[in-house]
Write a protein that holds these residues in place. Structure first.
Motif, PDB file in Angstrom:
ATOM      1  N   LEU A 154      -4.267  -0.890  -4.241  1.00  0.00           N
ATOM      2  CA  LEU A 154      -3.924  -1.040  -5.652  1.00  0.00           C
ATOM      3  C   LEU A 154      -3.520   0.319  -6.222  1.00  0.00           C
ATOM      4  CD1 LEU A 154      -3.949  -3.238  -7.932  1.00  0.00           C
ATOM      5  CD2 LEU A 154      -6.224  -2.381  -8.525  1.00  0.00           C
ATOM      6  N   LYS A 155      -2.392   0.356  -6.907  1.00  0.00           N
ATOM      7  CA  LYS A 155      -1.939   1.611  -7.488  1.00  0.00           C
ATOM      8  C   LYS A 155      -2.828   2.011  -8.660  1.00  0.00           C
ATOM      9  CE  LYS A 155       2.925   1.656  -6.129  1.00  0.00           C
ATOM     10  NZ  LYS A 155       4.316   1.741  -6.602  1.00  0.00           N
ATOM     11  N   MET A 156      -2.963   3.286  -8.874  1.00  0.00           N
ATOM     12  CA  MET A 156      -3.740   3.789  -9.994  1.00  0.00           C
ATOM     13  C   MET A 156      -2.977   3.550 -11.288  1.00  0.00           C
ATOM     14  SD  MET A 156      -6.492   4.956  -8.576  1.00  0.00           S
ATOM     15  CE  MET A 156      -7.293   6.230  -9.515  1.00  0.00           C
ATOM     16  N   PRO A 157      -3.676   3.431 -12.429  1.00  0.00           N
ATOM     17  CA  PRO A 157      -5.137   3.469 -12.530  1.00  0.00           C
ATOM     18  C   PRO A 157      -5.751   2.117 -12.208  1.00  0.00           C
ATOM     19  CG  PRO A 157      -4.197   3.234 -14.711  1.00  0.00           C
ATOM     20  CD  PRO A 157      -3.035   3.353 -13.750  1.00  0.00           C
ATOM     21  N   ALA A 158      -6.818   2.122 -11.418  1.00  0.00           N
ATOM     22  CA  ALA A 158      -7.511   0.897 -11.043  1.00  0.00           C
ATOM     23  C   ALA A 158      -8.522   0.542 -12.123  1.00  0.00           C
ATOM     24  CB  ALA A 158      -8.225   1.088  -9.713  1.00  0.00           C
ATOM     25  N   SER A 159      -8.424  -0.658 -12.642  1.00  0.00           N
ATOM     26  CA  SER A 159      -9.334  -1.112 -13.688  1.00  0.00           C
ATOM     27  C   SER A 159      -9.258  -2.621 -13.751  1.00  0.00           C
ATOM     28  CB  SER A 159      -8.934  -0.516 -15.046  1.00  0.00           C
ATOM     29  OG  SER A 159      -7.794  -1.181 -15.567  1.00  0.00           O
ATOM     30  N   PRO A 160     -10.201  -3.288 -14.469  1.00  0.00           N
ATOM     31  CA  PRO A 160     -10.107  -4.741 -14.619  1.00  0.00           C
ATOM     32  C   PRO A 160      -8.837  -5.205 -15.320  1.00  0.00           C
ATOM     33  CG  PRO A 160     -12.306  -3.981 -15.151  1.00  0.00           C
ATOM     34  CD  PRO A 160     -11.458  -2.754 -15.006  1.00  0.00           C
ATOM     35  N   HIS A 161      -8.109  -4.261 -15.923  1.00  0.00           N
ATOM     36  CA  HIS A 161      -6.865  -4.611 -16.620  1.00  0.00           C
ATOM     37  C   HIS A 161      -5.638  -4.112 -15.872  1.00  0.00           C
ATOM     38  CE1 HIS A 161      -9.525  -5.716 -19.903  1.00  0.00           C
ATOM     39  NE2 HIS A 161     -10.036  -4.507 -19.895  1.00  0.00           N
ATOM     40  N   ALA A 162      -5.823  -3.720 -14.605  1.00  0.00           N
ATOM     41  CA  ALA A 162      -4.720  -3.185 -13.819  1.00  0.00           C
ATOM     42  C   ALA A 162      -3.696  -4.266 -13.512  1.00  0.00           C
ATOM     43  CB  ALA A 162      -5.254  -2.592 -12.519  1.00  0.00           C
ATOM     44  N   ALA A 163      -2.462  -3.833 -13.337  1.00  0.00           N
ATOM     45  CA  ALA A 163      -1.425  -4.732 -12.861  1.00  0.00           C
ATOM     46  C   ALA A 163      -1.573  -4.902 -11.357  1.00  0.00           C
ATOM     47  CB  ALA A 163      -0.047  -4.163 -13.198  1.00  0.00           C
ATOM     48  N   PRO A 164      -1.220  -6.073 -10.816  1.00  0.00           N
ATOM     49  CA  PRO A 164      -1.346  -6.302  -9.366  1.00  0.00           C
ATOM     50  C   PRO A 164      -0.199  -5.664  -8.588  1.00  0.00           C
ATOM     51  CG  PRO A 164      -0.475  -8.251 -10.414  1.00  0.00           C
ATOM     52  CD  PRO A 164      -0.765  -7.284 -11.519  1.00  0.00           C
ATOM     53  N   THR A 165      -0.094  -4.340  -8.719  1.00  0.00           N
ATOM     54  CA  THR A 165       0.959  -3.588  -8.059  1.00  0.00           C
ATOM     55  C   THR A 165       0.344  -2.776  -6.932  1.00  0.00           C
ATOM     56  OG1 THR A 165       2.110  -3.423 -10.184  1.00  0.00           O
ATOM     57  CG2 THR A 165       2.867  -1.982  -8.399  1.00  0.00           C
ATOM     58  N   TYR A 166       0.899  -2.924  -5.741  1.00  0.00           N
ATOM     59  CA  TYR A 166       0.292  -2.336  -4.552  1.00  0.00           C
ATOM     60  C   TYR A 166       1.257  -1.397  -3.844  1.00  0.00           C
ATOM     61  CZ  TYR A 166      -3.640  -5.495  -4.995  1.00  0.00           C
ATOM     62  OH  TYR A 166      -4.763  -6.135  -5.461  1.00  0.00           O
ATOM     63  N   ALA A 167       0.663  -0.361  -3.236  1.00  0.00           N
ATOM     64  CA  ALA A 167       1.401   0.551  -2.368  1.00  0.00           C
ATOM     65  C   ALA A 167       0.974   0.286  -0.929  1.00  0.00           C
ATOM     66  CB  ALA A 167       1.116   2.000  -2.748  1.00  0.00           C
ATOM     67  N   ASP A 168       1.915   0.395   0.000  1.00  0.00           N
ATOM     68  CA  ASP A 168       1.595   0.219   1.418  1.00  0.00           C
ATOM     69  C   ASP A 168       1.178   1.561   2.005  1.00  0.00           C
ATOM     70  OD1 ASP A 168       1.297  -0.729   3.962  1.00  0.00           O
ATOM     71  OD2 ASP A 168       3.437  -0.655   4.437  1.00  0.00           O
ATOM     72  N   VAL A 169      -0.078   1.646   2.460  1.00  0.00           N
ATOM     73  CA  VAL A 169      -0.604   2.891   3.029  1.00  0.00           C
ATOM     74  C   VAL A 169      -0.898   2.749   4.522  1.00  0.00           C
ATOM     75  CG1 VAL A 169      -1.538   3.648   0.812  1.00  0.00           C
ATOM     76  CG2 VAL A 169      -2.984   2.296   2.359  1.00  0.00           C
ATOM     77  N   ALA A 170      -0.306   1.731   5.160  1.00  0.00           N
ATOM     78  CA  ALA A 170      -0.579   1.495   6.586  1.00  0.00           C
ATOM     79  C   ALA A 170      -0.134   2.669   7.449  1.00  0.00           C
ATOM     80  CB  ALA A 170       0.101   0.211   7.041  1.00  0.00           C
ATOM     81  N   LEU A 171       1.026   3.219   7.182  1.00  0.00           N
ATOM     82  CA  LEU A 171       1.518   4.340   7.976  1.00  0.00           C
ATOM     83  C   LEU A 171       0.632   5.564   7.781  1.00  0.00           C
ATOM     84  CD1 LEU A 171       3.647   5.512   9.869  1.00  0.00           C
ATOM     85  CD2 LEU A 171       5.024   6.087   7.849  1.00  0.00           C
ATOM     86  N   ALA A 172       0.272   5.848   6.543  1.00  0.00           N
ATOM     87  CA  ALA A 172      -0.576   7.008   6.270  1.00  0.00           C
ATOM     88  C   ALA A 172      -1.937   6.886   6.930  1.00  0.00           C
ATOM     89  CB  ALA A 172      -0.734   7.172   4.754  1.00  0.00           C
TER      90      ALA A 172
END
Length: 535
Positions: A304-322
């Motif tokens: 989950l992209k920052m800022p993480a909170s109960p009001h966060a948008a469901p926007t995700y970054a792929d960190v599999a390679l990292a």
């Protein structure tokens, strides 16, 4: 630059930064014991069984040792009672009298549907799926009619369950695959996924199903509190119909409202993979789960992209390679074509206090563009949060066509064992015979009322250094199978820890001490109760 992005860049850079590599994690040692343990099961069949092949671990005779259930496809499913002694060789006894050994089974998931203290089983089938009610001592009977679960004929391949606030029964989601009635079968259209919610009233029954449209051939579903709002949403990992807009999905389930999809305008980004399995865990300690999505070729690890909170948008970054978990090609065996991944599970297999990742691998059938020799992955987490492959060194790099799997402490010795279901080949069972020095603690939350296993709760374990590990209790995910029972935490060199439960209604239990090497029942409102295996 946001902290999470900075960390991802640092991890991806690795040795180029000039820092010394993180210490190598201890590699566990697994011993194959399928024949000696009495397991003899194959997930067999043609096109209708190219997906599925799930496995289940659950304790249905109340002795604390988990039983095993393995889907059979065109062959009968197999149910095995656990006869192992604590810390001894794995021993199982097939029990056809259980009522579970039915045909056309693609997978299953355990849960206590009616809150009677007896675990039930949702059987996924090619045809009519069944809720099998537990009657005690590992005896089961069909209960669709008594629960009011409207039967439907489908190629069912995914399942998830959650308890919505105040409900007497869990909400059930069934994911389906291709329409077998179409002339284009097996490449026809996807059939609708279905959501069953309990009816209001004194009698605990299900209302008519709601179709989750559009549906794109689900192979994994998971109710998960992705934003820690207290209201789980339904993640769906889809395999097909890119040409019709197919993509990964997140359904919002608000109390009293019809389910609806999160849209791009709300932050949900289009992601198209050959979705086959979901594994979730809070890997970075920010209280929010990351999601590992299995696929063909590279796999995804969504944060989950920052800022993480109960009001966060469901926007995700792929960190599999990292993180080093793309696992997109075989690492041994000589085949350099892309891999095909199915069941995945985060678990601490070497008890060092860090979650590792197991991934079951296997070609769909004989797809020439994908690896035929495709070993399972056992990715061990290093101190810096990256992962390294150890499947071949650990002894689990099988080349059979894997599908479902279970990572579970089968003989209650504090070391996690491994079972894999293979398509058109015998299942495999490995006992963890490691000499790794790390300790463990195993806990099982329980609460009164319909949701006896506290599905939707979070368990938190705090170590001496103040770090906290978290587990969300869910029913679903993986590929066509799951588990319920003891929750295992590796402790490394710590002699004990503190533990608490964040219950499904949001109440936080107190921090309470537990000792390394112990099994504890966590009843709501009481202290941890030590439990000793009976044999």
């Amino acid at each position: 630059m946001r902290l999470r992005v900075l960390i991802a860049l640092l991890l991806a850079a690795g040795p180029a930064l000039g820092d010394e590599a993180a210490p190598a994690p201890v590699v566990p040692r697994f011993v194959e014991e399928m024949a000696a343990a009495g397991i003899d099961s194959t997930y067999a069949g043609g096109w209708e069984y190219m997906v599925g092949g799930g496995a289940v671990a659950f304790d249905c005779d109340a002795d604390g040792f988990p039983e095993l259930f393995l889907a059979g496809g065109e062959e009968p499913a197999h149910f095995y009672r656990n006869r192992s002694d604590r810390a001894g060789p794995l021993r199982f006894e097939r029990d056809p009298a259980s009522g579970l050994e039915r045909d056309a089974v693609t997978g299953a998931y355990p849960l206590d549907v009616d809150g009677d203290g007896q675990l039930d089983l949702a059987l996924l089938r090619v045809g009519t799926s069944l809720l099998m009610r537990g009657r005690g001592d590992c005896r089961f009977e069909p209960a669709n009619d008594s629960f009011g679960l409207q039967a439907f004929d489908a190629w069912t391949t995914a399942f998830a369950a959650t308890w919505e606030r105040g409900a007497a029964l869990p909400t059930l989601a069934f994911g389906t695959y291709v329409d077998r009635r179409e002339e284009m079968f097996p490449w026809g259209s996807c059939t609708p996924n279905r959501l069953f919610r309990p009816e209001a009233g004194e009698r605990a029954r299900y209302g008519p199903p709601l179709e989750l449209a559009p549906s794109f051939c689900a192979l994994s579903m998971l109710f998960t509190d992705w934003n820690r709002s207290g209201s789980p949403a339904l993640r769906v990992s889809n395999d097909r119909e890119y040409y019709k807009g197919g993509q990964e999905q997140l359904w919002r389930l608000a109390p009293g409202e019809a389910p609806r999809l999160y849209a791009e305008a709300e932050g949900w980004k289009v992601l198209k993979v050959w979705g086959m399995g979901i594994a979730s865990a809070d890997l970075d300690g920010d209280r929010f789960p990351e999601y590992f999505l299995t696929s063909m070729a590279d796999n995804k690890l969504q944060a989950l992209k920052m800022p993480a909170s109960p009001h966060a948008a469901p926007t995700y970054a792929d960190v599999a390679l990292a993180r080093g978990v793309t696992a997109h090609r075989p690492y041994t065996g000589g085949d350099v074509r892309p891999s095909t991944a199915w069941h995945a599970d985060f678990a601490d297999v070497n008890n060092d206090g860090r979650l590792d990742l197991f991934v079951a691998k296997g070609n769909v059938s004989e797809m020439p563009d994908f690896a035929a020799n495709d070993p399972n992955n056992l990715l061990l987490q290093r101190e810096d949060g990256t992962f390294e492959e150890a499947g071949d060194r650990a002894g689990v790099a099988s080349m059979r066509a894997a599908r479902g799997a279970v990572v579970e402490d089968l003989n209650l010795d504090g070391r996690l064992d491994l079972l894999v279901v293979n398509r058109n080949a015998p299942a495999e069972l490995w006992r963890n015979a490691s000499d790794a020095p790390g300790g463990f603690v195993a806990v099982r939350p329980e609460e009164p009322g319909p949701n006896r296993d506290a599905i939707g709760a979070w368990i938190e374990l705090r170590r001496a250094d103040g770090s906290v590990s978290r587990r969300e209790l869910t029913v679903g995910g993986g590929h066509a199978g799951g588990r319920i029972g003891w929750r295992h935490f590796g402790l490394g060199a710590d002699k004990g820890a503190e533990i608490r439960v964040l219950w499904p209604d949001g109440e936080a239990g107190p921090w309470q001490a537990v000792e390394a090497g112990g099994f504890y029942r966590l009843a709501r409102g009481g202290p941890p109760q030590p439990w000793t295996p009976p044999r």
